[in-house]
Design a protein around this motif. Structure first.
Motif, PDB file in Angstrom:
ATOM      1  N   ILE A 165       2.453  -4.224   8.880  1.00 30.49           N
ATOM      2  CA  ILE A 165       1.356  -4.647   8.205  1.00 30.49           C
ATOM      3  C   ILE A 165       1.205  -4.352   6.717  1.00 30.49           C
ATOM      4  CG2 ILE A 165       0.247  -2.555   8.716  1.00 30.49           C
ATOM      5  CD1 ILE A 165      -2.290  -3.963   8.987  1.00 30.49           C
ATOM      6  N   SER A 166       1.151  -5.334   5.822  1.00 28.81           N
ATOM      7  CA  SER A 166       1.261  -5.154   4.296  1.00 28.81           C
ATOM      8  C   SER A 166       0.075  -4.437   4.017  1.00 28.81           C
ATOM      9  CB  SER A 166       1.415  -6.532   3.777  1.00 28.81           C
ATOM     10  OG  SER A 166       0.208  -7.131   3.672  1.00 28.81           O
ATOM     11  N   SER A 167       0.352  -3.998   2.477  1.00 34.63           N
ATOM     12  CA  SER A 167      -0.877  -3.395   1.776  1.00 34.63           C
ATOM     13  C   SER A 167      -2.310  -4.230   1.775  1.00 34.63           C
ATOM     14  CB  SER A 167      -0.758  -3.026   0.592  1.00 34.63           C
ATOM     15  OG  SER A 167      -0.184  -4.062  -0.201  1.00 34.63           O
ATOM     16  N   ASN A 196      -4.050   7.066   5.272  1.00 34.01           N
ATOM     17  CA  ASN A 196      -2.448   6.425   5.337  1.00 34.01           C
ATOM     18  C   ASN A 196      -1.960   6.584   6.618  1.00 34.01           C
ATOM     19  OD1 ASN A 196      -2.371   6.281   2.631  1.00 34.01           O
ATOM     20  ND2 ASN A 196      -1.383   8.463   2.290  1.00 34.01           N
ATOM     21  N   THR A 197      -2.923   5.846   7.797  1.00 36.90           N
ATOM     22  CA  THR A 197      -2.290   5.893   9.054  1.00 36.90           C
ATOM     23  C   THR A 197      -2.126   4.394   9.396  1.00 36.90           C
ATOM     24  OG1 THR A 197      -3.107   8.099   9.386  1.00 36.90           O
ATOM     25  CG2 THR A 197      -2.944   6.525  11.285  1.00 36.90           C
ATOM     26  N   VAL A 198      -1.365   4.368  10.281  1.00 39.07           N
ATOM     27  CA  VAL A 198      -1.098   2.919  10.745  1.00 39.07           C
ATOM     28  C   VAL A 198      -1.017   3.191  12.397  1.00 39.07           C
ATOM     29  CG1 VAL A 198       1.241   3.065  11.096  1.00 39.07           C
ATOM     30  CG2 VAL A 198       0.416   0.803  11.079  1.00 39.07           C
ATOM     31  N   TYR A 199      -1.851   2.124  13.147  1.00 38.65           N
ATOM     32  CA  TYR A 199      -1.923   2.310  14.665  1.00 38.65           C
ATOM     33  C   TYR A 199      -1.187   1.101  15.183  1.00 38.65           C
ATOM     34  CZ  TYR A 199      -5.765   5.093  12.951  1.00 38.65           C
ATOM     35  OH  TYR A 199      -6.419   6.215  12.328  1.00 38.65           O
ATOM     36  N   LEU A 217       7.098   2.868   0.912  1.00 33.89           N
ATOM     37  CA  LEU A 217       6.369   3.535  -0.192  1.00 33.89           C
ATOM     38  C   LEU A 217       6.930   3.788  -1.274  1.00 33.89           C
ATOM     39  CD1 LEU A 217       6.235   6.545   0.335  1.00 33.89           C
ATOM     40  CD2 LEU A 217       5.274   6.230   2.573  1.00 33.89           C
ATOM     41  N   VAL A 218       5.815   4.165  -2.131  1.00 34.56           N
ATOM     42  CA  VAL A 218       6.291   4.800  -3.284  1.00 34.56           C
ATOM     43  C   VAL A 218       5.885   6.226  -3.388  1.00 34.56           C
ATOM     44  CG1 VAL A 218       6.110   4.702  -5.646  1.00 34.56           C
ATOM     45  CG2 VAL A 218       6.158   2.458  -4.447  1.00 34.56           C
ATOM     46  N   ILE A 260       1.516   2.560  -0.831  1.00 28.70           N
ATOM     47  CA  ILE A 260       2.294   2.250   0.544  1.00 28.70           C
ATOM     48  C   ILE A 260       1.948   0.703   0.395  1.00 28.70           C
ATOM     49  CG2 ILE A 260       2.011   2.084   2.814  1.00 28.70           C
ATOM     50  CD1 ILE A 260       0.748   4.934   2.944  1.00 28.70           C
ATOM     51  N   ASN A 261       3.378   0.174   0.293  1.00 29.16           N
ATOM     52  CA  ASN A 261       3.498  -1.454   0.233  1.00 29.16           C
ATOM     53  C   ASN A 261       3.337  -1.836   1.736  1.00 29.16           C
ATOM     54  OD1 ASN A 261       4.384  -1.169  -2.304  1.00 29.16           O
ATOM     55  ND2 ASN A 261       6.336  -0.482  -1.751  1.00 29.16           N
ATOM     56  N   ALA A 262       3.912  -1.015   2.825  1.00 32.18           N
ATOM     57  CA  ALA A 262       3.833  -1.733   4.014  1.00 32.18           C
ATOM     58  C   ALA A 262       4.190  -0.659   4.943  1.00 32.18           C
ATOM     59  CB  ALA A 262       4.795  -3.057   4.105  1.00 32.18           C
TER      60      ALA A 262
END
Length: 121
Positions: A51-53, A76-79, A99-100, A31-33
Motif C-alpha cells: 500500500i502506497s502513501s 504508522n501502522t499497516v494491517y 520510508l525516510v 513513509i512512502n509505502a
C-alpha cells in the motif's frame, strides 16, 4: 533507529481468518509505502500485498479477493486482513516499509522480524 513490530500471526484452520499488524516507530520523516511479504520453507520471499502513501494497493494473484491491506497513517501502522486462509498460505510473514528517516533524509528499506502464520487442520 526505526523498528517495525509485527503481531497477529498464529495457527488457524483452513477457511479461517487472521489479522496481522505492523507498527513502525522511530525517527520517521515520512513513509512512502508499506507492505507484507512472506516466505515459506524452501521458497523465496514473495510480495503478498503493498500500500502506497496515497492508498494505492497491489496484491499477489494468489491472495486477491481473500486478503486486504490497509493502513492507519496516524499510527504508522499497516494491517493485513487474511480471510479464507489455505494451507498454502503457511509462511513467515514479514512487514516491509520504504520510508525516510529524519537522520538520513533518504529512502531506505526496513523489515520486521517476521511472524509465523500456519494454516492447518
Amino acid at each position: 533507529q526505526v523498528q517495525l513490530v509485527e503481531s497477529g500471526g498464529g495457527l488457524v484452520q483452513p477457511g479461517g481468518s487472521l489479522r496481522l499488524s505492523c507498527a513502525a516507530s522511530g525517527s520517521i520523516f515520512g513513509i512512502n509505502a508499506m507492505g507484507w511479504y512472506r516466505q515459506a520453507p524452501g521458497k523465496e520471499r514473495e510480495l503478498v500485498a503493498g500500500i502506497s502513501s496515497g492508498g494505492s494497493t497491489n496484491y499477489a494473484d494468489s491472495v486477491k479477493g481473500r486478503f486486504t491491506i490497509s493502513k492507519d497513517n496516524a499510527k504508522n501502522t499497516v494491517y493485513l486482513q487474511m480471510n479464507s486462509l489455505k494451507p498454502e498460505d503457511t509462511a513467515i510473514y514479514y512487514c516491509h516499509a520504504d520510508l525516510v528517516t529524519i537522520a538520513k533524509m533518504r529512502n531506505d528499506d526496513y523489515w520486521g522480524q517476521g511472524t509465523q502464520v500456519t494454516v492447518s487442520s
